[in-house]
Design a protein around this motif. Structure first.
Motif, mmCIF file in Angstrom:
data_model
loop_
_atom_site.group_PDB
_atom_site.id
_atom_site.type_symbol
_atom_site.label_atom_id
_atom_site.label_comp_id
_atom_site.label_asym_id
_atom_site.label_seq_id
_atom_site.Cartn_x
_atom_site.Cartn_y
_atom_site.Cartn_z
ATOM 1 N N ASP A 288 0.825 -1.210 0.000
ATOM 2 C CA ASP A 288 0.000 0.000 0.000
ATOM 3 C C ASP A 288 0.857 1.258 0.000
ATOM 4 O O ASP A 288 0.493 2.279 -0.597
ATOM 5 N N HIS A 289 2.016 1.196 0.654
ATOM 6 C CA HIS A 289 2.884 2.377 0.738
ATOM 7 C C HIS A 289 3.601 2.656 -0.584
ATOM 8 O O HIS A 289 3.687 3.802 -1.024
ATOM 9 N N HIS A 290 4.113 1.623 -1.246
ATOM 10 C CA HIS A 290 4.910 1.820 -2.452
ATOM 11 C C HIS A 290 4.100 1.649 -3.734
ATOM 12 O O HIS A 290 4.486 2.180 -4.779
ATOM 13 N N GLY A 291 3.048 0.874 -3.677
ATOM 14 C CA GLY A 291 2.278 0.615 -4.881
ATOM 15 C C GLY A 291 2.799 -0.560 -5.692
ATOM 16 O O GLY A 291 2.174 -0.948 -6.680
ATOM 17 N N TYR A 292 3.919 -1.115 -5.323
ATOM 18 C CA TYR A 292 4.478 -2.301 -5.974
ATOM 19 C C TYR A 292 5.433 -2.966 -4.992
ATOM 20 O O TYR A 292 5.751 -2.404 -3.938
ATOM 21 N N LEU A 293 5.881 -4.156 -5.338
ATOM 22 C CA LEU A 293 6.750 -4.920 -4.442
ATOM 23 C C LEU A 293 7.913 -5.522 -5.211
ATOM 24 O O LEU A 293 7.809 -5.783 -6.414
ATOM 25 N N SER A 294 8.995 -5.746 -4.508
ATOM 26 C CA SER A 294 10.148 -6.483 -5.048
ATOM 27 C C SER A 294 10.960 -7.003 -3.876
ATOM 28 O O SER A 294 10.804 -6.539 -2.738
ATOM 29 N N GLY A 295 11.830 -7.958 -4.163
ATOM 30 C CA GLY A 295 12.683 -8.488 -3.112
ATOM 31 C C GLY A 295 13.576 -7.423 -2.514
ATOM 32 O O GLY A 295 13.839 -7.415 -1.304
ATOM 33 N N LEU A 296 14.057 -6.486 -3.338
ATOM 34 C CA LEU A 296 14.928 -5.419 -2.848
ATOM 35 C C LEU A 296 14.184 -4.510 -1.875
ATOM 36 O O LEU A 296 14.722 -4.141 -0.816
ATOM 37 N N ILE A 297 12.936 -4.147 -2.213
ATOM 38 C CA ILE A 297 12.151 -3.282 -1.321
ATOM 39 C C ILE A 297 11.925 -3.971 0.021
ATOM 40 O O ILE A 297 12.037 -3.354 1.091
ATOM 41 N N ILE A 298 11.615 -5.252 -0.023
ATOM 42 C CA ILE A 298 11.373 -6.000 1.221
ATOM 43 C C ILE A 298 12.621 -6.032 2.079
ATOM 44 O O ILE A 298 12.582 -5.768 3.286
ATOM 45 N N ASP A 299 13.769 -6.334 1.461
ATOM 46 C CA ASP A 299 15.020 -6.460 2.226
ATOM 47 C C ASP A 299 15.509 -5.123 2.760
ATOM 48 O O ASP A 299 16.209 -5.085 3.779
ATOM 49 N N GLU A 300 15.163 -4.016 2.096
ATOM 50 C CA GLU A 300 15.647 -2.707 2.523
ATOM 51 C C GLU A 300 14.722 -2.037 3.537
ATOM 52 O O GLU A 300 15.041 -0.971 4.044
ATOM 53 N N THR A 301 13.594 -2.664 3.852
ATOM 54 C CA THR A 301 12.634 -2.077 4.777
ATOM 55 C C THR A 301 12.902 -2.575 6.194
ATOM 56 O O THR A 301 13.046 -3.778 6.417
ATOM 57 N N GLU A 302 12.978 -1.627 7.161
ATOM 58 C CA GLU A 302 13.210 -1.998 8.546
ATOM 59 C C GLU A 302 12.006 -2.757 9.105
ATOM 60 O O GLU A 302 10.862 -2.521 8.734
ATOM 61 N N ASN A 303 12.303 -3.653 10.050
ATOM 62 C CA ASN A 303 11.269 -4.404 10.772
ATOM 63 C C ASN A 303 10.414 -5.270 9.845
ATOM 64 O O ASN A 303 9.243 -5.540 10.139
ATOM 65 N N MET A 304 10.998 -5.680 8.736
ATOM 66 C CA MET A 304 10.315 -6.594 7.818
ATOM 67 C C MET A 304 11.069 -7.917 7.776
ATOM 68 O O MET A 304 12.305 -7.922 7.792
ATOM 69 N N PRO A 305 10.359 -9.037 7.734
ATOM 70 C CA PRO A 305 11.066 -10.291 7.445
ATOM 71 C C PRO A 305 11.755 -10.191 6.081
ATOM 72 O O PRO A 305 11.321 -9.428 5.218
ATOM 73 N N SER A 306 12.791 -10.939 5.899
ATOM 74 C CA SER A 306 13.532 -10.874 4.642
ATOM 75 C C SER A 306 12.722 -11.488 3.510
ATOM 76 O O SER A 306 11.769 -12.240 3.731
ATOM 77 N N SER A 307 13.123 -11.153 2.280
ATOM 78 C CA SER A 307 12.455 -11.748 1.119
ATOM 79 C C SER A 307 12.635 -13.266 1.113
ATOM 80 O O SER A 307 11.749 -14.010 0.682
ATOM 81 N N GLY A 308 13.795 -13.737 1.624
ATOM 82 C CA GLY A 308 13.999 -15.174 1.722
ATOM 83 C C GLY A 308 13.019 -15.832 2.670
ATOM 84 O O GLY A 308 12.589 -16.972 2.448
#
Length: 473
Positions: A288-308
């Motif tokens: 909802d914040h970015h409007g799209y998703l990718s593994g890089l966005i997930i890994d660079e976001t604090e307090n998020m589980p990793s893309s793996g």
């Protein structure tokens, strides 16, 4: 009798035939008909081996008798003439030979645990920032043991002491970077490599080696033993903390305990297992914040589980995207699979090095090619074979052999249908592999499946160094 040939495995473990080169040569000579003798003289029953399966030593004796070569036991009080009495006695003594190893294993383990609780180091390298100090029976220091050196007196003991000031400073710097600056292990490894700092083995730092420094209690002076077991050369297991033996404050601390336990709390929180609903809710908010998703966005976001973590939990990132309503512009599944396989390759290489070093072996890893040189004796390359499905629904794997590096052994991991875990391992020797690529099906016949194993234990045994332990009787 005239002795025409001797087969001796001096100092080798009798628990398995692996490493028993002389015994294997004897069996090969007998089966190949390349013998110039009629009788085999054996000291006693246990010389075949102290196998945990008593039938194994009986099998090797049967091979010799089947080829027309009789076996005589020099120190046994019976004639090996095939009579019911000799058969019964041999069966009992084979079982006793295996039981001797089990009892000795229990006694040695109990002795090691007692010495651990007294604060003494039980084998293994000291690690970066630490050194092994030899002390006598009165606790008086006798000097630092260099790499490859061992104590010679049974009454001497080994403890850990801080290493050079530069290494100790680097250890403390790692903890400050992790706790105070919020850097993860891979970032710390990159900074160390940029500064030209190498590990205690002279290798570049990796995420795994930094993580070991950040989680090992020896840096606060605690002596911990039995984290993992490999008793009687059976399956290697990771033991739960309640099975560990420990002595707190046994050595001089290199790191302040407060910052150490702060780091452990951060690692536990980072590795806290989120429920599926929590993971998807965090991913939905990110979408909802970015409007799209990718593994890089997930890994660079604090307090998020990793893309793996998303990939492992939901089988793939694409599946997790679908559950939160995001549809990529194109099918990126192959990218996610390849990314996961690259990550798995690094983990397998690191774990393999750690396992072999834990057995006393020595490995040199090429930073450019990941080629492993084991004990200066042979080279090995680890490759991962991705699982692909044909239009007819059959499974296929392609193994690329690096003919440029020409490793003595190629260790190929054959992945499962989801490409998230290996199903088996092929140890492919160079002299048997003539093509640059190998295509595998689900069943491949004896020519290839003869090199198939369910785990890497056989490869670890090839690299193991057997230590001769002094035992006071």
């Amino acid at each position: 009798m005239e002795i025409v040939q001797t087969y001796s495995d001096a100092g080798k473990s009798g628990l398995k035939i692996e490493g028993r080169d002389a015994l294997r040569q004897l069996i090969n000579d007998v089966e190949g008909g390349e013998t110039n003798f009629d009788v085999i003289l054996v000291y006693d029953i246990s010389r075949w081996g102290r196998f945990q399966d008593a039938d194994e030593s009986a099998y090797y004796e049967y091979i010799c008798r089947r080829s027309g070569i009789s076996v005589h036991y020099c120190a046994e009080q019976f004639d090996n003439d095939g009579s019911p009495v000799s058969t019964i006695v041999k069966g009992v003594k084979r079982a006793m030979a295996g039981e001797y190893s089990r009892e000795l294993s229990a006694k040695v383990f109990a002795g090691q645990c007692r010495l651990i609780e007294l604060g003494y180091r039980q084998g293994g390298m000291a690690g970066y920032g630490l050194r092994r100090m030899r002390i006598d029976q009165n606790g008086v220091p006798q000097g630092i043991l260099q790499f490859g050196e061992h104590k010679s007196l049974q009454t001497d003991r080994v403890i850990l002491v801080p290493g050079p000031d530069e290494e100790v400073g680097n250890i403390r710097w790692m903890y400050r970077q992790f706790v105070d600056s919020g850097k993860v292990e891979s970032e710390i490894a990159l900074l160390l490599n940029e500064r030209g700092v190498v590990t205690d083995l002279g290798r570049p730092w990796s995420r795994g080696t930094v993580h070991q420094v950040l989680t090992n209690e020896k840096y606060i002076g605690n002596n911990v033993y039995n984290r993992r077991s490999f008793k009687l050369k059976k399956k290697r297991v990771e033991n739960s903390p309640e099975m560990w033996f420990r002595a707190d404050n046994a050595f001089e601390a290199v790191v302040d305990p407060q910052i150490f336990f702060t780091a452990q709390g951060m690692i536990r929180e980072r590795n806290r297992r989120f429920s599926d609903e929590e993971m998807l809710e965090r991913l939905r908010r990110l979408f909802d914040h970015h409007g799209y998703l990718s593994g890089l966005i997930i890994d660079e976001t604090e307090n998020m589980p990793s893309s793996g973590s998303y990939q492992r939990r939901f089988s793939s990132l694409i599946r997790a995207y679908e559950l939160v309503g995001f549809t990529p512009d194109r099918d990126y599944r192959y990218i996610e699979i390849n990314r996961g396989l690259r990550r798995l390759h690094g983990e397998v290489v690191t774990d393999t090095i750690a396992a072999i070093e834990g057995l006393g072996g020595r490995i040199i890893r090429s930073p450019a090619t990941d080629l492993l040189t084991v004990n200066g004796e042979f080279t090995a390359s680890i490759v991962i074979a991705r699982c692909q499905q044909t239009p007819a629904g059959s499974l296929r794997w392609k193994i690329r052999l690096d003919t440029g590096l020409a490793p003595d052994i190629t260790v190929a991991l054959r992945m499962n249908e989801a490409n998230d875990a290996p199903i088996d391992y092929y140890l492919l020797p160079l002299f048997e592999m003539t093509a640059g690529r190998i295509r595998l099906a689900e069943e491949n016949g004896l020519m290839l499946d003869a090199f198939r194993f369910d785990s890497l234990e056989f490869f670890f045994v090839m690299a193991e160094r057997v230590r001769i332990t002094e035992i006071a009787i």
